[in-house]
Design a protein around this motif. Structure first.
Motif, mmCIF file in Angstrom:
data_model
loop_
_atom_site.group_PDB
_atom_site.id
_atom_site.type_symbol
_atom_site.label_atom_id
_atom_site.label_comp_id
_atom_site.label_asym_id
_atom_site.label_seq_id
_atom_site.Cartn_x
_atom_site.Cartn_y
_atom_site.Cartn_z
ATOM 1 N N HIS A 115 0.872 -1.176 0.000
ATOM 2 C CA HIS A 115 0.000 0.000 0.000
ATOM 3 C C HIS A 115 0.911 1.229 0.000
ATOM 4 C CE1 HIS A 115 -3.258 -2.730 0.864
ATOM 5 N NE2 HIS A 115 -2.585 -3.198 1.913
ATOM 6 N N PRO A 116 1.044 1.908 -1.136
ATOM 7 C CA PRO A 116 1.997 3.020 -1.221
ATOM 8 C C PRO A 116 1.629 4.238 -0.394
ATOM 9 C CG PRO A 116 0.670 2.884 -3.214
ATOM 10 C CD PRO A 116 0.350 1.666 -2.410
ATOM 11 N N LEU A 117 0.366 4.318 0.064
ATOM 12 C CA LEU A 117 -0.078 5.542 0.725
ATOM 13 C C LEU A 117 -0.498 5.354 2.175
ATOM 14 C CD1 LEU A 117 -2.237 6.958 -2.213
ATOM 15 C CD2 LEU A 117 0.156 7.436 -1.701
ATOM 16 N N GLY A 118 -0.330 4.155 2.734
ATOM 17 C CA GLY A 118 -0.778 3.975 4.106
ATOM 18 C C GLY A 118 -0.200 2.760 4.810
ATOM 19 N N THR A 119 -0.037 2.882 6.125
ATOM 20 C CA THR A 119 0.341 1.760 6.979
ATOM 21 C C THR A 119 -0.912 0.934 7.271
ATOM 22 O OG1 THR A 119 2.223 2.856 8.017
ATOM 23 C CG2 THR A 119 1.121 1.177 9.321
ATOM 24 N N GLU A 120 -0.731 -0.382 7.425
ATOM 25 C CA GLU A 120 -1.847 -1.284 7.710
ATOM 26 C C GLU A 120 -1.661 -1.947 9.069
ATOM 27 O OE1 GLU A 120 -3.627 -5.574 6.079
ATOM 28 O OE2 GLU A 120 -2.415 -4.322 4.749
ATOM 29 N N ILE A 121 -2.723 -2.021 9.846
ATOM 30 C CA ILE A 121 -2.727 -2.796 11.085
ATOM 31 C C ILE A 121 -3.852 -3.816 10.973
ATOM 32 C CG2 ILE A 121 -4.146 -1.058 12.285
ATOM 33 C CD1 ILE A 121 -2.677 -1.946 14.884
ATOM 34 N N THR A 122 -3.512 -5.105 11.180
ATOM 35 C CA THR A 122 -4.451 -6.195 10.947
ATOM 36 C C THR A 122 -4.708 -6.972 12.220
ATOM 37 O OG1 THR A 122 -3.849 -6.457 8.611
ATOM 38 C CG2 THR A 122 -4.798 -8.374 9.703
ATOM 39 N N MET A 123 -5.991 -7.301 12.470
ATOM 40 C CA MET A 123 -6.362 -8.147 13.593
ATOM 41 C C MET A 123 -7.080 -9.381 13.073
ATOM 42 S SD MET A 123 -9.073 -7.696 16.706
ATOM 43 C CE MET A 123 -10.355 -8.374 15.656
ATOM 44 N N VAL A 124 -6.668 -10.551 13.535
ATOM 45 C CA VAL A 124 -7.308 -11.798 13.143
ATOM 46 C C VAL A 124 -8.557 -12.009 13.994
ATOM 47 C CG1 VAL A 124 -7.078 -14.309 13.000
ATOM 48 C CG2 VAL A 124 -5.158 -12.831 12.367
ATOM 49 N N ALA A 125 -9.699 -12.203 13.327
ATOM 50 C CA ALA A 125 -10.956 -12.437 14.030
ATOM 51 C C ALA A 125 -11.287 -13.924 14.121
ATOM 52 C CB ALA A 125 -12.101 -11.702 13.333
ATOM 53 N N GLU A 126 -10.867 -14.663 13.101
ATOM 54 C CA GLU A 126 -11.090 -16.116 13.082
ATOM 55 C C GLU A 126 -9.944 -16.774 12.329
ATOM 56 O OE1 GLU A 126 -13.417 -17.676 14.655
ATOM 57 O OE2 GLU A 126 -14.750 -16.004 15.173
ATOM 58 N N GLY A 127 -9.550 -17.979 12.788
ATOM 59 C CA GLY A 127 -8.554 -18.751 12.064
ATOM 60 C C GLY A 127 -7.118 -18.429 12.440
ATOM 61 N N THR A 128 -6.206 -18.911 11.588
ATOM 62 C CA THR A 128 -4.768 -18.761 11.815
ATOM 63 C C THR A 128 -4.084 -18.288 10.541
ATOM 64 O OG1 THR A 128 -4.820 -20.584 13.415
ATOM 65 C CG2 THR A 128 -2.671 -19.935 12.578
ATOM 66 N N LEU A 129 -3.355 -17.206 10.638
ATOM 67 C CA LEU A 129 -2.686 -16.639 9.471
ATOM 68 C C LEU A 129 -1.182 -16.553 9.691
ATOM 69 C CD1 LEU A 129 -4.994 -13.627 8.484
ATOM 70 C CD2 LEU A 129 -4.835 -15.856 7.349
ATOM 71 N N TYR A 130 -0.442 -16.918 8.658
ATOM 72 C CA TYR A 130 1.002 -16.674 8.614
ATOM 73 C C TYR A 130 1.188 -15.388 7.823
ATOM 74 C CZ TYR A 130 5.838 -17.227 6.920
ATOM 75 O OH TYR A 130 7.162 -17.029 6.596
ATOM 76 N N VAL A 131 1.741 -14.359 8.455
ATOM 77 C CA VAL A 131 1.854 -13.049 7.818
ATOM 78 C C VAL A 131 3.306 -12.583 7.858
ATOM 79 C CG1 VAL A 131 -0.484 -12.485 8.595
ATOM 80 C CG2 VAL A 131 1.484 -11.666 9.907
ATOM 81 N N GLY A 132 3.612 -11.612 7.005
ATOM 82 C CA GLY A 132 4.961 -11.069 7.030
ATOM 83 C C GLY A 132 5.134 -9.904 6.082
ATOM 84 N N PHE A 133 6.235 -9.174 6.262
ATOM 85 C CA PHE A 133 6.600 -8.108 5.328
ATOM 86 C C PHE A 133 8.111 -8.097 5.158
ATOM 87 C CE2 PHE A 133 6.875 -5.868 9.419
ATOM 88 C CZ PHE A 133 8.023 -5.104 9.285
ATOM 89 N N VAL A 134 8.551 -7.491 4.050
ATOM 90 C CA VAL A 134 9.966 -7.441 3.691
ATOM 91 C C VAL A 134 10.431 -5.995 3.730
ATOM 92 C CG1 VAL A 134 11.698 -7.989 1.940
ATOM 93 C CG2 VAL A 134 9.693 -9.461 2.209
ATOM 94 N N THR A 135 11.582 -5.754 4.357
ATOM 95 C CA THR A 135 12.128 -4.403 4.419
ATOM 96 C C THR A 135 12.755 -4.023 3.084
ATOM 97 O OG1 THR A 135 14.299 -5.131 5.210
ATOM 98 C CG2 THR A 135 12.607 -4.688 6.874
ATOM 99 N N SER A 136 13.130 -2.769 2.954
ATOM 100 C CA SER A 136 13.691 -2.265 1.708
ATOM 101 C C SER A 136 15.169 -2.617 1.581
ATOM 102 C CB SER A 136 13.507 -0.746 1.622
ATOM 103 O OG SER A 136 14.039 -0.123 2.776
ATOM 104 N N ASP A 137 15.745 -2.332 0.410
ATOM 105 C CA ASP A 137 17.170 -2.554 0.170
ATOM 106 C C ASP A 137 17.988 -1.759 1.182
ATOM 107 O OD1 ASP A 137 16.787 -4.225 -1.957
ATOM 108 O OD2 ASP A 137 16.969 -2.668 -3.479
ATOM 109 N N PRO A 138 19.190 -2.227 1.532
ATOM 110 C CA PRO A 138 19.850 -3.409 0.958
ATOM 111 C C PRO A 138 19.583 -4.690 1.734
ATOM 112 C CG PRO A 138 21.407 -2.238 2.327
ATOM 113 C CD PRO A 138 20.125 -1.434 2.375
ATOM 114 N N ASP A 139 18.865 -4.625 2.855
ATOM 115 C CA ASP A 139 18.714 -5.811 3.701
ATOM 116 C C ASP A 139 17.676 -6.802 3.184
ATOM 117 O OD1 ASP A 139 20.619 -4.786 5.441
ATOM 118 O OD2 ASP A 139 19.132 -3.762 6.671
ATOM 119 N N ASN A 140 16.530 -6.286 2.693
ATOM 120 C CA ASN A 140 15.413 -7.147 2.291
ATOM 121 C C ASN A 140 15.096 -8.170 3.386
ATOM 122 O OD1 ASN A 140 15.033 -5.965 -0.283
ATOM 123 N ND2 ASN A 140 16.752 -7.137 -1.078
#
Length: 222
Positions: A115-140
């Motif tokens: 999302h180029p224009l906003g930060t996201e905060i997510t809450m799980v209401a049901e089930g199980t999710l594997y989530v993640g994000f990748v940082t920018s260069d050079p570390d990724n």
């Protein structure tokens, strides 16, 4: 303060820092509200949308019903996102927030996107999710977590992230965004399904694969 560093220079640097931070999110509204309207009649153009005349604004302009309805996950990804942004809830215009419901079938995925224009905060209401994000260069660098019911995770603005249902039941999550229209770029769709297509020579070189692989991937997104 160190000798030789003028106070005026420090002031300029602090001002520049403040401006750069302020530009990272939607601008603060300068009025009570600016209900979005598609017509320019009796309206003022603000931040991408026309403002409805405040005299004819109603409670319905700040209301949306439908997030209690599960999204249809019968697709190749096994996921569905119901976005409540300024286009569905006009009263969000200029307020810098929006919302979404995410439905993911067992082993379905909300694919890598940003999302180029906003930060996201997510809450799980049901089930199980594997989530993640990748940082920018050079570390990724990859940050991941398995979320269960009631767990919350934050995806910083502009970072590639994903949600994958690792459970045996349907998963439901609710997400808030720091923008009334955070934007969406799904990586695979943008790279292999752009219109017109990206020159395959560019993608072949970028991904270091045979051109036949690129041609195959582009066919999947037509």
């Amino acid at each position: 303060m160190e000798k030789g560093v003028p106070m005026c220079l420090v002031t300029v640097l602090l001002f520049a820092l403040t401006c750069s931070l302020a530009s990272a999110s939607d601008p603060s509204p300068l009025q009570d509200f600016c209900v979005a309207i598609n017509s320019s009649t009796s309206a003022v153009f603000v931040n991408g949308k026309f403002c409805k005349d405040p005299k004819i604004v109603t409670a319905d302009d700040f209301f949306f019903s439908g997030l209690q309805i599960p999204g249809n996950t019968a697709n190749r990804l096994g996921s569905n996102v119901t976005r409540v942004n300024v286009d569905l809830l006009p009263g969000l215009n200029t307020l810098g927030i929006s919302f979404a419901r995410v439905d993911i079938a067992p082993y379905g995925v909300n694919p890598p996107h940003l999302h180029p224009l906003g930060t996201e905060i997510t809450m799980v209401a049901e089930g199980t999710l594997y989530v993640g994000f990748v940082t920018s260069d050079p570390d990724n660098r990859l940050f991941t977590k398995v979320l269960n019911k009631g767990d919350v995770f934050v995806f910083p603005i502009g970072h590639i992230h994903f949600q994958f249902n690792v459970g045996k039941t349907n998963a439901v999550a609710f997400a808030g965004f720091s923008s009334h229209n955070p934007g969406l770029i799904t990586i695979a769709d943008a790279v292999f399904g752009s219109n017109p297509p990206i020159n395959p020579d560019v993608l072949t070189k970028a991904f270091q694969v045979d051109k036949n692989v690129i041609n195959y991937l582009e066919q999947q997104f037509k």
